[in-house]
Design an enzyme around this catalytic site. Structure first.
Site, short mmCIF file in Angstrom:
data_model
loop_
_atom_site.label_atom_id
_atom_site.label_comp_id
_atom_site.label_asym_id
_atom_site.label_seq_id
_atom_site.Cartn_x
_atom_site.Cartn_y
_atom_site.Cartn_z
CE LYS A 192 0.76 -3.51 3.28
NZ LYS A 192 0.13 -2.56 4.30
CD GLU A 233 3.02 5.06 6.48
OE1 GLU A 233 2.17 4.46 5.79
OE2 GLU A 233 2.76 5.61 7.55
CB THR A 272 -7.42 13.39 2.02
OG1 THR A 272 -6.06 13.55 2.50
CG2 THR A 272 -8.37 13.32 3.19
CB THR A 331 -0.58 -2.02 9.65
OG1 THR A 331 -1.53 -2.26 8.61
CG2 THR A 331 0.37 -1.03 9.17
CB THR A 378 -0.97 -0.01 1.20
OG1 THR A 378 -0.23 -0.28 2.40
CG2 THR A 378 -2.03 -1.08 1.02
CG ASN A 391 0.58 7.94 8.62
OD1 ASN A 391 -0.09 6.92 8.49
ND2 ASN A 391 1.90 7.92 8.67
#
Length: 404
Positions: free
Chosen positions: A180, A277, A404, A191, A154, A399
């Site tokens: 992942k 991230e 959005t 996650t 993702t 994040n």
């Protein structure tokens, strides 16, 4: 020296496995989003899943399946929608997904395991999934590992894959894995999704035990941001196609197999932590001198998960006081006067006493791709490791904009 070697092929390196990854239209980005792993024969199956009380339908589904039967032939993974917190309809979507892939493969739905990743609260786009299933089955290949690895990600920047090979008796045994994960990463579990294939012959009971221990020493020892997810799944298949003697009790062969399984899981776990991230480096924390391995890992995970430690490393600030503070609040008793802290080769604290060090050189060390923090807390035999990443400005940006 490890008693195995790295080979190519990922999850299709072990004998008797095929994989595929396609674009089914599940992700708004139009990137690959449906993966399938298939064993040519029924395989022993084991799994470790999220400890969150809010679980995706696929997690509940897999737990029920593995309680009823510790074997499987297929793992279907969709990316784009987590199918978590979706109520009864999410459960029915999971059942329909399993039945659809089983019919396409001409196998029992009881031999299908599921995984999902994406935005929580969103159901799987079932129309896209239904139309994608014949395509992903048609795309199955014994060289399909890379395609599958690309279809499960993702926010990841890179795919994660590994395969190792060793000899048991006079025959080779292989273990492959893909994973992942990038954000919402914290022990128990993160996650993350990870799928492991193996061609050894091993009893279901032993395989589950091996996987649980490997998870504790890998995926349960990484942290990016302290958030545990709803969909965490680690699923491992062992189909016996190596034709080696069956491993049915603990001994040298079982120990060797577990060590290689752990190495595969640790490779994937570190790749997830490095791909955190917004991360600019991997942080590896090694704790020695604790009472036992569990205590050492607890201290290591607390340090690796400290926002203050992570921020200091991003800022190239060799602030060892934050490391000491994190170790002290880990909930593991130790004597402060025994504490030693090293950042790479820079010894900063010895016997609880601060030392003079080259601050500019230590700051330069923090610019490396991997930063090693070494902490000793006493004279015990416990050794533990944890992995994380620095905390950058980009983490908030990524994040903040996720849905959005």
């Amino acid at each position: 020296m490890a008693d195995w070697q790295e080979i190519t092929g990922g999850i299709t390196a072990p004998r008797g496995y095929q994989a595929a990854g396609i674009t089914a239209g599940l992700k708004p980005s139009g990137l690959p989003d449906l993966a399938l792993i298939f064993s040519e024969v029924e395989a022993i199956a084991a799994g470790v899943f999220t400890t969150s009380q809010v679980k995706a339908a696929c997690v509940d589904y897999c737990r029920q399946r593995l309680q009823a039967k510790q074997s499987a032939r297929a793992i279907l993974c969709n990316a784009g929608q987590a199918n978590a917190a979706t109520g009864n309809q999410g459960w029915f979507d999971a059942l329909e997904s399993a039945l659809a892939i089983a019919q396409a493969l001409n196998i029992s739905s009881e031999s299908v395991l599921l995984a999902s990743t994406g935005v929580i609260g969103q159901r799987i786009k079932m129309d896209a999934l239904r139309s994608g299933i014949p395509k992903v089955v048609a795309a199955l290949s014994d060289t399909g590992s890379d395609a599958a690895a690309g279809a499960i990600i993702t926010t990841d920047l890179v795919t994660k894959s590994i395969a190792l090979e060793t000899n048991i008796g006079d025959r080779s045994v292989r273990i492959g894995g893909i994973a992942k994960g990038s954000g919402m990463i914290h022990p128990n579990m993160a996650t993350m999704l990870a799928f492991v294939t193996c061609d050894a012959v091993v009893s279901p009971h032993l395989w589950q035990q091996m996987l649980a221990r490997a998870a504790d020493r890998s995926f349960n020892s990484i942290t990016v941001d302290g958030d545990t997810s709803t969909n965490d799944s680690l699923i491992a298949l062992a189909n016996g196609q190596s034709r080696t003697p069956a491993i049915i009790e603990w001994g040298a062969e079982a120990e060797k197999l577990e060590a290689m399984l752990t190495a595969v899981c640790q490779h994937l776990a570190k790749a997830i932590a490095r791909d955190g991230e917004g991360a600019t480096c991997l942080i590896e924390v090694e704790v020695t001198g604790a009472h036992d391995e569990l205590s050492a890992r607890q201290i290591a995970k607390t340090i690796a998960g400290s926002s203050l430690v992570k921020s200091a490393i991003f800022g190239r600030d060799p602030n060892w006081g934050r490391i000491a503070a994190a170790a002290g609040r880990a909930g593991v008793p130790f004597e402060q006067e025994n504490l030693q802290i090293k950042l790479g080769d820079f010894l900063m604290l010895e016997n609880g006493q601060p030392l003079t060090f080259d601050r500019a050189a230590a700051s330069a060390y923090l610019q490396q791709d991997t930063v090693l923090i070494s902490v000793n807390v006493g004279n015990g035999y416990g050794v533990g490791k944890a992995w994380g990443c620095d905390l950058s400005y980009d983490y908030v940006k990524i994040n903040a904009e996720y849905t959005t």
